[in-house]
Design a protein around this motif. Structure first.
Motif, short mmCIF file in Angstrom:
data_model
loop_
_atom_site.label_atom_id
_atom_site.label_comp_id
_atom_site.label_asym_id
_atom_site.label_seq_id
_atom_site.Cartn_x
_atom_site.Cartn_y
_atom_site.Cartn_z
N GLU A 7 10.17 59.05 34.83
CA GLU A 7 10.31 60.49 34.62
C GLU A 7 11.00 61.16 35.80
O GLU A 7 11.75 62.12 35.63
N GLU A 8 10.75 60.64 37.01
CA GLU A 8 11.39 61.20 38.21
C GLU A 8 12.89 60.92 38.20
O GLU A 8 13.68 61.73 38.69
N LEU A 9 13.26 59.76 37.68
CA LEU A 9 14.68 59.45 37.52
C LEU A 9 15.35 60.48 36.62
O LEU A 9 16.43 61.00 36.91
N GLU A 10 14.70 60.81 35.52
CA GLU A 10 15.26 61.78 34.58
C GLU A 10 15.35 63.17 35.19
O GLU A 10 16.25 63.94 34.87
N GLN A 11 14.40 63.50 36.05
CA GLN A 11 14.37 64.84 36.65
C GLN A 11 15.35 65.00 37.80
O GLN A 11 15.63 66.12 38.23
N ASP A 12 15.87 63.90 38.31
CA ASP A 12 16.84 63.94 39.42
C ASP A 12 18.22 64.32 38.86
O ASP A 12 18.90 63.51 38.22
N ASN A 13 18.63 65.56 39.08
CA ASN A 13 19.87 66.07 38.51
C ASN A 13 21.10 65.80 39.38
O ASN A 13 22.20 66.24 39.06
N ARG A 14 20.89 65.09 40.49
CA ARG A 14 22.02 64.79 41.36
C ARG A 14 22.91 63.71 40.75
O ARG A 14 22.51 62.99 39.83
N ASP A 15 24.12 63.62 41.27
CA ASP A 15 24.99 62.50 40.91
C ASP A 15 24.34 61.24 41.46
O ASP A 15 24.05 61.15 42.66
N GLY A 86 9.43 49.07 35.93
CA GLY A 86 10.67 48.52 35.44
C GLY A 86 11.08 49.03 34.07
O GLY A 86 10.71 50.14 33.66
N TYR A 87 11.84 48.20 33.37
CA TYR A 87 12.39 48.61 32.08
C TYR A 87 11.29 48.85 31.05
O TYR A 87 11.46 49.65 30.14
N ARG A 88 10.15 48.20 31.25
CA ARG A 88 9.04 48.40 30.32
C ARG A 88 8.55 49.84 30.34
O ARG A 88 8.13 50.38 29.32
N SER A 89 8.62 50.48 31.50
CA SER A 89 8.19 51.88 31.60
C SER A 89 9.13 52.78 30.80
O SER A 89 8.71 53.78 30.21
N LYS A 94 10.13 55.96 25.83
CA LYS A 94 10.84 56.15 24.57
C LYS A 94 9.89 56.16 23.40
O LYS A 94 9.98 56.99 22.48
N LEU A 95 8.94 55.20 23.41
CA LEU A 95 7.97 55.11 22.31
C LEU A 95 7.10 56.35 22.26
O LEU A 95 6.85 56.89 21.18
N ARG A 96 6.64 56.81 23.43
CA ARG A 96 5.79 58.00 23.47
C ARG A 96 6.52 59.22 22.92
O ARG A 96 5.97 60.00 22.14
N ARG A 97 7.78 59.36 23.31
CA ARG A 97 8.55 60.51 22.84
C ARG A 97 8.86 60.42 21.35
O ARG A 97 8.90 61.44 20.66
N LEU A 98 9.08 59.20 20.88
CA LEU A 98 9.31 59.01 19.45
C LEU A 98 8.07 59.40 18.66
O LEU A 98 8.16 60.08 17.63
N MET A 99 6.91 59.01 19.17
CA MET A 99 5.65 59.35 18.50
C MET A 99 5.42 60.86 18.53
O MET A 99 4.98 61.45 17.54
#
Length: 384
Positions: A7-15, A86-89, A94-99
């Motif tokens: 989630e922190e990766l998604e919130q990082d709006n920098r290049d 890792g990628y599992r997170s 994705k699954l949580r948001r789909l639900m």
């Protein structure tokens, strides 16, 4: 430890630079959006690809390999982070948001259904069931192809049939039939999304009607309508249906009556049901026959729904109509009725009633079964 959650990766709006460290095979199947691939075992040989000018995020399978490399490169002056889990997170997110999306869609479908029975019970639900009963549109054992064009009328009709099965007698079967005659990608996607949103299990089949009609110079709309009807009958019969349901409403009926008089020189109406002359055993029904278009629009707006306005390839980009019927004869009649009704609201109902109260003793001529009859037939005998 230079570790961050997905989630922190998604919130990082920098290049930023995102590196997927899994195998090439897994990376090609699916990866985090915008990620590039460097296999973890080849990381040392690929160091020239790692940026020192922007933050770097590493994604491996579980977070272990990325932890080790991130720790090492941080000491070398890189702003680098390992994605926790890792990628599992990412897959769990994705699954949580789909639900959540599915739950939200389910809630919206329930709200739309509830509004039919509660808020719009008088205007929509009662007029729907009244038309079915008054015109005997459904019989025991019917299998009905509910034809969905993607507009507000047919989508509401689909929900009404679902409610009828849920709250009425389960004496019929419904198939929610969508024909794709050549919709553009946006229109087709809108139909699919709305069906999913409203929990309508659609059956889709394709035709090439738009391509065929494109070459027609005279009356393409008439040809298109006839072909669409024929394809729907044919597919419905193939699916074992004995009826097709179309979404024409009260306003369509009165517009047709007035159009026939003013532009066709005849008195006729859009019937609530018709036996097919070309498909034996098939019948057309119009369950929205007594429902006003304004009430359909109100239901649509109340539920914040957005349906396609015009599916026709030839008018969707038309400068004169803007993808609507604007500029057509029907639009002129619609405007005329609106102006008359603004002066006297009873006019709309009287147009409808006019074809229910035909007095043959005051009609100069009429047709029945294709045979023309005149008031002169037997005129003198009535005086003797």
């Amino acid at each position: 430890m230079c570790r961050k959650r997905i989630e922190e990766l998604e919130q990082d709006n920098r290049d930023k630079q995102i590196i997927d460290m899994r195998s090439a095979e897994d990376f090609q199947k699916e990866s985090y959006p915008g990620a590039e691939h460097i296999y973890w075992e080849e990381f040392e040989e690929q160091m020239d690809r790692i940026s020192k000018d922007k933050p770097v995020y590493l994604i491996c399978y579980t977070g272990q390999k990325s932890d080790d490399i991130a720790e090492e490169l941080t000491e070398q002056g890189y702003e680098i982070y390992s994605i926790d889990g890792g990628y599992r997170s990412y897959l769990r997110l994705k699954l949580r948001r789909l639900m959540e999306k599915e739950e939200s869609a389910a809630d919206r479908a329930k709200d739309a259904e509830r509004s039919i029975i509660k808020k719009f019970r008088k205007e929509i639900w009662r007029n729907f069931t009244r038309a079915i009963n008054e015109y005997e549109l459904i019989q025991d054992g019917d299998k009905i192809a509910v034809c969905i064009s993607g507009g507000k009328d047919s989508m509401l009709m689909a929900k009404l049939f679902q409610e009828l099965a849920r709250h009425g007698k389960k004496n019929f079967e419904a198939v929610f039939l969508v024909m794709n005659p050549g919709y553009n990608a946006i229109n087709y996607e809108t139909i699919e999304n709305n069906a999913r949103l409203l929990n309508v299990p659609i059956t889709v089949f394709t035709s090439e009607i738009f391509d065929i009609v494109a070459a027609e110079e005279n009356s393409p709309c008439y040809l298109c309508a006839r072909m669409r009807r024929g394809y729907l009958y044919s597919k419905a019969k193939e699916l074992g249906c004995n009826k097709i349901a179309l979404g024409h409403h009260f306003d369509d009926v009165i517009e047709t009556i007035l159009m026939g008089m003013l532009y066709g020189g005849q008195v006729q109406t859009m019937m609530p049901k018709l036996h097919s002359t070309n498909f034996e055993g098939m019948e057309l029904i119009r369950p929205l026959y007594l429902i006003r278009e304004a009430d359909i629009i109100r239901w649509t707006e109340y539920n914040h729904l957005h349906f396609i306005q015009c599916a026709c390839r030839f008018t969707e980009n038309c400068a004169s109509c803007g993808g609507t019927e604007k500029g057509s004869k029907r639009a002129e009649i619609k405007q005329l009725i609106h102006e008359l009704a603004s002066k006297d609201p009873v006019i709309e109902k009287n147009i409808f009633r006019s074809v229910e109260n035909v007095n043959l003793n005051t009609v100069i001529a009429y047709k029945k079964d294709g045979i023309r009859r005149s008031f002169l037939e037997g005129y003198d005998e009535k005086m003797s």
